[in-house]
Design a protein around this motif. Structure first.
Motif, PDB file in Angstrom:
ATOM      1  N   VAL A   1       0.840  -1.196   0.000  1.00  0.00           N
ATOM      2  CA  VAL A   1       0.000   0.000   0.000  1.00  0.00           C
ATOM      3  C   VAL A   1       0.878   1.249   0.000  1.00  0.00           C
ATOM      4  O   VAL A   1       1.922   1.281   0.669  1.00  0.00           O
ATOM      5  N   ALA A   2       0.464   2.257  -0.760  1.00  0.00           N
ATOM      6  CA  ALA A   2       1.144   3.566  -0.727  1.00  0.00           C
ATOM      7  C   ALA A   2       0.088   4.650  -0.569  1.00  0.00           C
ATOM      8  O   ALA A   2      -0.819   4.776  -1.395  1.00  0.00           O
ATOM      9  N   LEU A   3       0.207   5.427   0.511  1.00  0.00           N
ATOM     10  CA  LEU A   3      -0.754   6.484   0.805  1.00  0.00           C
ATOM     11  C   LEU A   3      -0.010   7.803   1.052  1.00  0.00           C
ATOM     12  O   LEU A   3       1.169   7.801   1.420  1.00  0.00           O
ATOM     13  N   ASP A   4      -0.737   8.901   0.858  1.00  0.00           N
ATOM     14  CA  ASP A   4      -0.222  10.190   1.350  1.00  0.00           C
ATOM     15  C   ASP A   4       0.050  10.010   2.846  1.00  0.00           C
ATOM     16  O   ASP A   4      -0.815   9.536   3.587  1.00  0.00           O
ATOM     17  N   ASN A   5       1.239  10.396   3.289  1.00  0.00           N
ATOM     18  CA  ASN A   5       1.631  10.121   4.673  1.00  0.00           C
ATOM     19  C   ASN A   5       1.031  11.110   5.669  1.00  0.00           C
ATOM     20  O   ASN A   5       1.307  11.041   6.851  1.00  0.00           O
ATOM     21  N   ARG A   6       0.216  12.063   5.186  1.00  0.00           N
ATOM     22  CA  ARG A   6      -0.339  13.082   6.064  1.00  0.00           C
ATOM     23  C   ARG A   6      -1.809  12.788   6.343  1.00  0.00           C
ATOM     24  O   ARG A   6      -2.639  12.793   5.434  1.00  0.00           O
ATOM     25  N   CYS A   7      -2.142  12.539   7.588  1.00  0.00           N
ATOM     26  CA  CYS A   7      -3.546  12.309   7.935  1.00  0.00           C
ATOM     27  C   CYS A   7      -4.357  13.499   7.430  1.00  0.00           C
ATOM     28  O   CYS A   7      -3.960  14.656   7.604  1.00  0.00           O
ATOM     29  N   CYS A   8      -5.496  13.205   6.802  1.00  0.00           N
ATOM     30  CA  CYS A   8      -6.291  14.276   6.196  1.00  0.00           C
ATOM     31  C   CYS A   8      -6.951  15.165   7.248  1.00  0.00           C
ATOM     32  O   CYS A   8      -7.468  16.218   6.928  1.00  0.00           O
TER      33      CYS A   8
ATOM     34  N   ASN B   1      -8.343   2.771   5.051  1.00  0.00           N
ATOM     35  CA  ASN B   1      -8.100   1.489   4.402  1.00  0.00           C
ATOM     36  C   ASN B   1      -7.043   1.627   3.310  1.00  0.00           C
ATOM     37  O   ASN B   1      -6.486   2.718   3.101  1.00  0.00           O
ATOM     38  N   ALA B   2      -6.769   0.509   2.627  1.00  0.00           N
ATOM     39  CA  ALA B   2      -5.664   0.492   1.672  1.00  0.00           C
ATOM     40  C   ALA B   2      -5.902   1.425   0.494  1.00  0.00           C
ATOM     41  O   ALA B   2      -4.961   1.817  -0.197  1.00  0.00           O
ATOM     42  N   ALA B   3      -7.152   1.810   0.270  1.00  0.00           N
ATOM     43  CA  ALA B   3      -7.445   2.759  -0.807  1.00  0.00           C
ATOM     44  C   ALA B   3      -7.385   4.200  -0.320  1.00  0.00           C
ATOM     45  O   ALA B   3      -7.638   5.127  -1.079  1.00  0.00           O
ATOM     46  N   GLY B   4      -7.080   4.378   0.973  1.00  0.00           N
ATOM     47  CA  GLY B   4      -6.960   5.724   1.520  1.00  0.00           C
ATOM     48  C   GLY B   4      -8.250   6.263   2.102  1.00  0.00           C
ATOM     49  O   GLY B   4      -8.275   7.357   2.672  1.00  0.00           O
ATOM     50  N   LYS B   5      -9.333   5.511   2.001  1.00  0.00           N
ATOM     51  CA  LYS B   5     -10.628   5.972   2.513  1.00  0.00           C
ATOM     52  C   LYS B   5     -10.654   5.923   4.039  1.00  0.00           C
ATOM     53  O   LYS B   5     -10.225   4.948   4.651  1.00  0.00           O
ATOM     54  N   CYS B   6     -11.177   6.989   4.664  1.00  0.00           N
ATOM     55  CA  CYS B   6     -11.326   7.000   6.114  1.00  0.00           C
ATOM     56  C   CYS B   6     -12.489   6.104   6.491  1.00  0.00           C
ATOM     57  O   CYS B   6     -13.617   6.316   6.018  1.00  0.00           O
TER      58      CYS B   6
ATOM     59  N   PRO C   1     -18.305  10.539   3.190  1.00  0.00           N
ATOM     60  CA  PRO C   1     -17.883   9.482   2.262  1.00  0.00           C
ATOM     61  C   PRO C   1     -16.604   9.821   1.497  1.00  0.00           C
ATOM     62  O   PRO C   1     -15.885   8.916   1.082  1.00  0.00           O
ATOM     63  N   LYS C   2     -16.311  11.108   1.311  1.00  0.00           N
ATOM     64  CA  LYS C   2     -15.114  11.452   0.539  1.00  0.00           C
ATOM     65  C   LYS C   2     -13.881  11.699   1.408  1.00  0.00           C
ATOM     66  O   LYS C   2     -12.824  12.053   0.895  1.00  0.00           O
ATOM     67  N   LEU C   3     -14.052  11.540   2.722  1.00  0.00           N
ATOM     68  CA  LEU C   3     -12.913  11.803   3.612  1.00  0.00           C
ATOM     69  C   LEU C   3     -11.845  10.720   3.444  1.00  0.00           C
ATOM     70  O   LEU C   3     -12.143   9.528   3.483  1.00  0.00           O
TER      71      LEU C   3
END
Lengths: 361, 361, 361
Positions: free
Chosen positions: A48-55, A81-86, A97-99
């Motif tokens: 998994v690769a995500l933006d490392n900054r919590c939204c 989750n692995a797709a970056g969805k909160c 839903p978009k967070l």
């Protein structure tokens, strides 16, 4: 994104990590093309690769906690989750839903984790270079990493002219200054996405790194084939044969070969992740050969690193400084023009040139 | 060039090094007026100053190799002669006739290496200050160097008012706070290229640095004569005589003298090369006197350096900070006006005012 | 002044120091709202705050010498009184009547030195918060200081949501992650100059910091009341009572209370002076309780500091980074709006809103 448009080629696969860096679910923070990225391998084995900054408030997810294939920010407990969805906010029932945070396409292949920083819709895994020897039982090496305080193109430059072996690496990778004067590159082969260059040095002294692991050799005929590919990937095939045996005519008796792959992934405009492996095709049962070669390479790379980082300092101190080309700069000049063309194209129309998959020997 | 036009006086001789710094052919990197300079003494004894950046890819020539009076870049092996001309490119037969690096006029005289960073056509060696005591057998001292993280004019300021001796150097170079209250400068003499100031302190306590090397003294009559010259060169002549002997009327019996020369060469706008020597004219057979004086001066300079570098930090933090003049600032104000006039002149018409050669005592 | 207008609330009392920091006449340099300030307690006991830059050449007065209630610059000896007026220049008889450095209104009260960085005419000491427990014999604590490399509002944010106790401080100040899920804030009370928030956690595990100093406890009912005031002052009242005793209905039997005050004084836009005390109301004869609580708090604060300083790095690296609100951000959002209103008002008309004096329990 921090870097201005056109700074880097965006629609391209970059090496993000060796697979072994992510074992045990380690949350790894790595800035790539000036974007802060979190890399990890979830419990299912998915990378998994995500933006490392919590939204929420920008805390680093790499200081968070792996939960299955998900990651929890350990500031206020938001879970992604692995797709970056909160998918969870402690104490709050409804989650917008978009967070979420941005996720990046990643592919794990041949011990390499590849990442795509540009338009996810264009992330075609078939564009990834195939480097068979990294997973072949006929080759053995020790993968490693170095950090450079220099722009990645200065490292590309360095590898575009083997003449530097003679002066920078006389006592490590080169062997003699003669290499610069007596050997010359055969024609440079211009590739659509880089270049290929071949250099022979007949009846040559044995370079120290090779001498350490191969006893009782006298003179060698030496051949180097280098290839450089966009966005910054270098392959070197080296062959050493007893001098005068006719290796240039195809006689491989007593020849020993090396494969070297190097990956320059921009961390920022003035720093680089440098991944590499150096593999050999003989005495595979003896682990000390790979370790000795590894140490010789590190010694040589440190010689380069010192020069290259000082070049960066020179450019930082005076951005107006003008370099002057010499004859052997043809490959690096071609590479810089090629890379610029790729970048200009993706800037001009938002499209990226689809390279056919390339074979790395 | 990095520094904007008008930042420094260009057409002037600056001290670049002590001659002893360049023995054994050492390749010395030194940034001067924000230009990276390579300094060395070739095998023939010739002193050379070149742009420290190889004209090919910007590698530092100071990491290269001295070959006779030439230097070879140890990246790709380009070789440059003492005039900066490229005279060899390994693996390339034809060398573009204009390929090379900038060279700077240099003169070695009286143990000093002088450099001219401006228009080479105007580099007239007869403009160099003559400092005879540096090579005279009647004087002895230990030349040395300090690096300041501060603009050179803050150091000029410091030396323009001896009152600071009383407070900064009470226990080292000064001797007592009384010096500030009871001694006053005689008239400041405005020079075309700086100023001269003289200060007497009669029946004074002996300052510690002098007391350490001269026993059994009681009170002294003390005279300091300071001169400051463009672009940043300071001379101090100190005289100590037994109090009441009439030294002010010419009686030199029992008097001991010192000569101090200091050179402030801008490294950048906010850092300075500070060269100095402190010489005495008595007991020349005893090396411990020079060493003791050297150590006392270093102790005193470190007191200055701490204050001056903090001034620089204050100015960096708030460039709007306004200084307020007091009466004793007349010399420094005159010096800053004079220097500005020189700089404005060379900016206005590309000409430099030719000073007649000055005698330093 | 370095910081652009509107960066900070100027007309407000900020904590500048604990009184014990200034004992023995120590000359203390402290940058406050990007202004370099000298703080000291004169021989008469008077607390003084001056611009730390000598008006002559910018030398730091904090490297000077205390003389009665005055301070002497130890560069050229200028002397300043407690009002900042220059009252002596060695070697100069006439002192310009307006020569001096800026002085700032200061008030020492309840062990705190308060400073007013804005319009001195508006510095009304009756606006200072009264924090009685700091001087009450019924409470005991150890005042201390931490330096943050982060904007003070990131620290305000941190304290605006107790949910972070569950994840950041699980093993120190929090006690369990359950705190975030099972406890919720009662209504947030919006104050004219900040907010008040109350949170109950019934039948809870005892958090480690409390467990260390109170033996034989099982479960507790826990209440936290937090208040945040402009410009950046936080009060926390914590109460622990044996679970099920009915403390929520007023039964204080066996209850133990804590008072925590925290003061966030901007050093610069990206660094903060953090003053704090944590006091308890039981076993006051035992000094080890206060010391243990102090150490537990430092441990917890270091957990916060790590996260908050990384947030600052994230914002520095990409000022475009957008935070996303969640439900529990209501207090911090209200506080930022409130502070902005105060700043806008003083910018708009040069007037400052006069708060009525506030009582800190």
């Amino acid at each position: 994104m921090s870097a201005p448009a056109g700074t880097f080629l965006m629609n391209s696969w970059y090496m993000a990590a060796w697979d072994h860096e992510l074992i045990d679910g380690k949350l790894t923070a790595r800035t790539i093309l000036e974007e802060p990225v979190l890399l990890y391998k979830g419990d299912s084995g998915k990378v998994v690769a995500l933006d490392n900054r919590c939204c929420h408030r920008g805390a680093k997810l790499s200081n968070g906690r792996l939960e299955g294939d998900d990651v929890r920010c350990m500031y206020h407990g938001l879970k992604f989750n692995a797709a970056g969805k909160c998918i969870q906010i402690p104490g709050q029932d409804n989650i917008p839903p978009k967070l979420g945070v941005r996720s990046f396409p990643v592919v794990e292949r041949q011990h390499i984790v590849w990442i795509w920083m540009g338009d996810p819709a264009k992330a075609d895994a078939s564009l990834i270079l195939d480097i068979g020897y990294l997973e072949s039982p006929a080759w053995r090496g020790v993968p490693d990493y170095l950090h450079y305080d220099a722009n990645y193109l200065l490292i590309v430059d360095n590898l575009s002219d083997f003449a530097h072996l003679a002066f920078v690496h006389t006592k490590t990778l080169g062997g003699s200054e003669e290499y610069a004067f007596k050997s010359k590159p055969l024609a440079i082969e211009r590739l659509d996405d880089g270049f290929r260059v071949e250099r022979w040095h007949m009846d040559a002294d044995i370079p120290p790194f090779h001498k350490k692991v191969v006893r009782n050799l006298k003179k060698v005929d030496r051949r180097n084939i280098g290839r450089m590919h966009v966005p910054g990937i270098f392959f070197l095939e080296s062959l050493f044969a007893p001098a005068g045996n006719g290796v240039e005519k195809g006689n491989r008796e007593g020849a020993k070969e090396y494969r070297n792959c190097q990956f320059f992934t921009p961390e920022t405009r003035r720093s680089t992740h440098f991944f590499w492996n150096y593999l050999h095709d003989y005495n595979l049962e003896d682990p000390t050969i790979g370790l000795s070669l590894h140490d010789s390479m590190v010694q040589g790379f440190m010689e380069d690193k010192s020069i290259i980082e000082q070049q960066q300092q020179t450019l930082d101190a005076d951005p107006e400084f003008k370099m002057n080309g010499i004859a052997s700069d043809a490959p690096l000049a071609h590479f810089r023009r090629t890379l610029k063309k790729f970048i200009d194209e993706e800037q001009a129309n938002g499209q990226v040139r689809h390279l056919s998959a390339l074979q790395a020997s």
